[in-house]
Design an enzyme around this catalytic site. Structure first.
Site, mmCIF file in Angstrom:
data_model
loop_
_atom_site.group_PDB
_atom_site.id
_atom_site.type_symbol
_atom_site.label_atom_id
_atom_site.label_comp_id
_atom_site.label_asym_id
_atom_site.label_seq_id
_atom_site.Cartn_x
_atom_site.Cartn_y
_atom_site.Cartn_z
ATOM 1 N N HIS A 10 74.700 6.550 -13.417
ATOM 2 C CA HIS A 10 73.396 6.800 -14.043
ATOM 3 C C HIS A 10 73.475 7.304 -15.468
ATOM 4 C CE1 HIS A 10 70.906 6.387 -10.356
ATOM 5 N NE2 HIS A 10 71.985 6.853 -9.739
ATOM 6 N N LYS A 66 56.504 3.418 -15.097
ATOM 7 C CA LYS A 66 55.284 4.005 -14.524
ATOM 8 C C LYS A 66 54.144 3.930 -15.529
ATOM 9 C CE LYS A 66 58.377 6.965 -11.997
ATOM 10 N NZ LYS A 66 59.220 8.176 -12.095
ATOM 11 N N THR A 123 62.648 5.450 -16.037
ATOM 12 C CA THR A 123 61.728 4.920 -15.025
ATOM 13 C C THR A 123 60.302 5.344 -15.366
ATOM 14 O OG1 THR A 123 62.343 6.824 -13.673
ATOM 15 C CG2 THR A 123 63.330 4.716 -13.095
ATOM 16 N N LYS A 141 59.223 13.836 -19.972
ATOM 17 C CA LYS A 141 60.572 13.645 -19.445
ATOM 18 C C LYS A 141 61.350 14.917 -19.716
ATOM 19 C CE LYS A 141 60.807 10.051 -22.315
ATOM 20 N NZ LYS A 141 61.302 8.926 -21.540
ATOM 21 N N ARG A 142 62.570 15.007 -19.142
ATOM 22 C CA ARG A 142 63.399 16.157 -19.475
ATOM 23 C C ARG A 142 63.558 16.258 -20.996
ATOM 24 N NH1 ARG A 142 66.121 18.959 -15.229
ATOM 25 N NH2 ARG A 142 67.033 20.115 -16.950
ATOM 26 N N LYS A 144 66.892 12.039 -25.958
ATOM 27 C CA LYS A 144 65.560 11.465 -25.701
ATOM 28 C C LYS A 144 64.640 11.606 -26.918
ATOM 29 C CE LYS A 144 65.890 12.407 -20.705
ATOM 30 N NZ LYS A 144 65.724 11.101 -20.018
#
Ligand code: 26V
Length: 825
Positions: free
Chosen positions: A372, A675, A671, A563-564, A569
């Protein structure tokens, strides 16, 4: 009118009327309220109603649960075992009722009792047994496996404390324990008869038996009990139910502990506390895990319990273990359960007397492994001395696995001695360490990545040499999401519209959603889609006001990054663009700016200093921007605290723009991107992870792509230009960095954000400065598109209509056919 009642009544195979079904459920709930909760309905709290409802529906599930177990046992079906240290399932009441097609019946029954379903639903604590994407994927997969009637067990740990609760105090993140189990959970069945001994430490005795072969006996220094708790996972339309079996750690019998008998009660209890700490708390996965003994104890604890359990089951049904690979597929969710490979070898050899080669055939044909992340700091390694102290016999087995593996490599590549160090399980550099990725690869028949790009990068980088040695092992399985939770339950407005336009078939076949495209240019459909979105935004605006006190206009563009919090990110890139936009608005206040609400949510690991500073920056920018009347509500910034599955369910249906802006090559899949697009948000994103495949499905005109590609990132890292050059070339970025670095957003502590800004100037590992201009330009394309509502709404429709492929049912079907070799449906 009860839309789901036909199925509800067929559920018990008796034909009863709507009224009868509601009356039955009402009496079941009241029955649970008095007999299980022990309360009079007149005094019941929301939580009491939740427990009563959960127990009432659980009774009905139990029948199917047992039927499912019986049938797969009797017909000898192959089972899937999904081993994962995380299952981020969130709240379960709506999920279960909806999949049992009893949601409307329960809502009516509660209504008749004068109770509002929404309050009952909100009384359930989130089961936050995961950090982020990896854990939520496991939860979506469990639901899809049940939906596809694949006999499967999820195996994990029953953490008493899930991921910490985040509060924001003066803009800073604070962590509090999340004690979701404080008052128990009505969903689980405790299995006091399913208990295994888990051994740790001690030494290994080596003997030869009469035939001259070696026998190994492990004398552990400590034995812990693993006790099973089963939560039923209900598939769509309740056709199939699978168990999620979570293990709790217990001491053998505290009362019998010698210390206790000698009167040292405190000493005895501290021993108990030490043992039980194994299942106390979820580790934050983005904290470097290496070296933490408790984490290794957790990993071995749940792996050993799970393997003993499945080996027992297999022996009971099939008699011997030779057929294990034909009847069991074990999926390792990342390397966290990789110690399962030597553990199965140990069980087969030491406990069942199988020869090594046979044990290896069974083991390597049973396991498969999902990777992952390729971030080097996230790849799991263990110091050899720690591993040896805790699991001495397993280390012997790993050494032997490794030496046979290296012999094979030497024979196949005789002229490449350098290959050996890269494919070895032992990292000889900088203190000897065990590389769990290498171990998982060697012991598995199939290794998969989670998006096309990520899988290509696995082959080209981290596993390049192992891929040369075993060229057919790596496969791609692009992630997916369950539409039941992320569309049908979280967005009933959109689901209702889709059912009307595309037919009820969409509930079972997401491909049917594509029919929406036939009406994409239809002004009335565009209008209806935007009305549904608006209603969801009104609800989110209310939630934002409740939780942060900030008032936002539901007519504004809702721009969402949830998100985290992690540097790769790039929430920081979004924040710098926010500042640039704020400056532009103030410089030219009469321009026709698009009103925007920038919504952030996410947790930072407690020890991750920069991520916590980014949260503070978001909150400091929010304070300044939201308090500035000169921007006329053209820009608002919101940081919603305590991001979890339930908050995601509120935000996603209300989003217009989905921020997927990781540095290219660093987000394995994502993911949340799926969504949000499924719920009609347009993506602004880099050419990374599953964004690429989303782009392929929705088409270039319906997504905003920007930034460096993965090879360009590589090239810049190697050859420049440097961050200083990028900053010098972008006057706007220079100004923004000066403002943030000099304390415009932190007048009470002007140097507060200096570390973030200096980090970008000196070593911009995540290419924020390189991508800034391209991102800013992409955001202006967003503005232009938003200004044409027909174009925007058409693009939103194209996103919704083209997401079917990202259903986790598709992903799981691929795992089933190509990895597990189990039939679907
Ligand atoms: C762990 C660590 C640990 C050390 C510091 C940096 C770091 C960064 C990330 C992680 C996460 C590791 C595993 C994980 O959660 N991966 C996520 O898996 C999702 C499901 O496949 C995928 O969608 C996400 O892109 C991926 O980050």
């Amino acid at each position: 009118m009860l839309t789901t009642l036909e199925h509800a009544s067929s559920f018990d195979a008796e034909n009863i009327s709507e009224e009868q079904a509601i009356a039955d459920v009402k009496s079941a709930i009241l029955n649970k309220m008095s007999l299980a909760v022990g309360k009079d309905a007149a005094y019941a709290t929301d939580r009491d109603w939740f427990v009563a409802c959960a127990l009432a529906i659980r009774d009905r599930i139990a029948h199917r649960f047992l039927a499912g177990k019986r049938s797969s046992t009797s017909d000898g079906k192959k089972r899937v075992y999904y081993l994962s240290l995380e299952f981020l399932i969130g709240r379960q009441l709506t999920d279960v009722l909806s999949n049992m097609e009893m949601l409307d019946v329960f809502k009516h029954a509660l209504g008749d009792l004068g109770v509002d379903y929404e309050r009952v639903r909100n009384a359930e604590p989130d089961a936050a047994l995961g950090n982020g994407g990896l854990g939520r994927l496991a939860a979506c997969f469990m639901e899809s496996m049940a939906t596809l009637s694949i006999p499967a067990y999820g195996y994990g740990i029953r953490y008493e404390n899930g991921l910490f609760r985040q509060a924001i105090k003066d803009g800073w993140q604070q962590e509090y324990p999340e004690d979701w189990l404080a008052f128990g959970t009505p969903w689980e069945f405790s299995r006091s008869d399913v208990i295994y001994d888990i051994k740790f430490g001690g030494s290994v005795e080596t003997n030869r038996n009469d035939a001259g072969s070696m026998r190994f006996t492990w004398h552990p220094s400590e034995v812990v009990h693993a006790v099973a708790y089963d939560t039923p996972i209900v598939g769509w339309r309740g056709k199939h139910v699978n168990p999620l079996r979570l293990w709790a750690a217990h001491t053998m019998d505290p009362l019998r502990l010698e210390l206790f008998n000698k009167g040292d009660h405190v000493g005895a209890l501290s021993d108990q506390a030490r043992v039980e700490s194994i299942s106390k708390v979820l580790y934050p996965s983005d904290e470097t895990p290496a070296g933490q003994e408790l984490r290794l104890r957790q990993e071995y604890f749940f792996v050993s319990a799970s393997l003993q359990d499945l080996v027992n089951r297999h022996k009971r049904i099939f008699g011997d273990l030779y057929s294990l690979p034909d009847r069991a597929a074990i999926q390792l969710n990342d390397t966290h359960p990789a110690v399962a490979i030597p553990e199965l070898m140990r069980i087969l050899i030491d406990e069942h007397g199988l020869p090594w080669d046979e044990a290896w055939r069974i083991t390597s044909n049973t396991f498969s492994y999902t990777n992952h992340t390729l971030l080097p700091e996230a790849l799991e390694t263990w110091p050899l001395p720690l591993f040896e102290r805790l699991l001495p016999r397993h280390l012997q087995i790993i050494y032997f696995i490794n030496s046979l593996h290296l012999e094979g490599v030497k024979a196949a590549f005789p002229n490449e001695p350098a290959l050996l160090s890269s494919v070895s399980v032992i990292d000889e550099q900088g203190g000897r360490r065990l590389r769990m990725g290498q171990l998982a690869f060697i012991g598995s028949h199939t290794i998969n990545g989670v998006s096309a790009l990520h899988t290509d990068l696995m082959r080209a980088t981290t596993f390049r040499d192992l891929h040369r040695v075993y060229p057919n092992r790596i496969q791609n399985k692009t992630n997916g999401i369950t539409f039941r939770r992320w569309l049908h339950q979280s967005n009933p407005g959109l689901t209702g519209l889709l059912r009307e336009v595309c037919g009820d078939e969409i509930l079972d076949n997401p491909e049917a959603i594509h029919r929406l495209m036939e009406h994409a240019d239809d002004a009335s459909l565009q209008e209806r889609i935007s009305k549904v979105k608006h209603a969801n935004k009104v609800a989110l605006a209310r939630l934002i006001a409740d939780r942060t006190g900030v008032r936002v206009d539901p007519a504004a563009l809702f721009d969402v990054q949830i998100k985290r919090i992690h540097e790769y990110k790039r929430q920081l890139l979004n924040l710098l663009e926010t500042v640039a936009l704020y400056d532009s608005i103030r410089a030219n206040p009469t321009k026709d700016w698009v009103p925007r609400v920038k919504i952030f949510a996410g947790k930072a690991a407690a020890s991750y200093v920069n991520a916590k500073l980014i949260i503070k920056l978001a909150n400091d920018i929010a304070r300044v921007v939201n308090g500035d009347p000169s921007v006329h509500n053209l820009l608002k910034v919101v940081f919603l605290p305590n991001y979890n599955v339930s908050l995601a369910e509120s935000i996603i249906p209300a989003a217009n723009l989905s921020e997927q802006i990781s540095t290219a090559g660093m987000e394995a899949s994502g993911t949340g991107n799926m969504k949000l697009a499924l719920n009609g948000a347009l993506t602004i994103g880099t050419i990374d992870g599953a964004n690429i495949e989303i782009h392929d499905h929705v088409g270039s005109e319906n997504i905003f792509i920007f930034g460096l590609t993965t090879p360009e990132v590589e090239d810049r890292r190697a050859n420049g230009p440097s961050a200083q050059t990028s900053i010098a070339n972008s006057p706007m970025l220079g100004q923004v960095l000066d403002a943030v670095g000099d304390g415009r957003y932190s007048p009470e502590d002007r140097g507060r954000f200096r570390p973030l800004v200096d980090g970008l100037r000196n070593n911009d590992r995540y290419m924020v400065t390189d991508d800034f201009d391209s991102y800013y330009a992409a955001q202006r394309r967003v503005d232009e598109t938003w200004a044409k509502p027909d174009v925007w709404n058409r693009a939103a429709i194209a996103n919704i209509a083209n997401m079917a492929w990202f259903s986790s049912d598709r992903t799981i079907s691929e795992y089933a056919e190509q990895i597990w070799k189990v039939p679907v449906g």
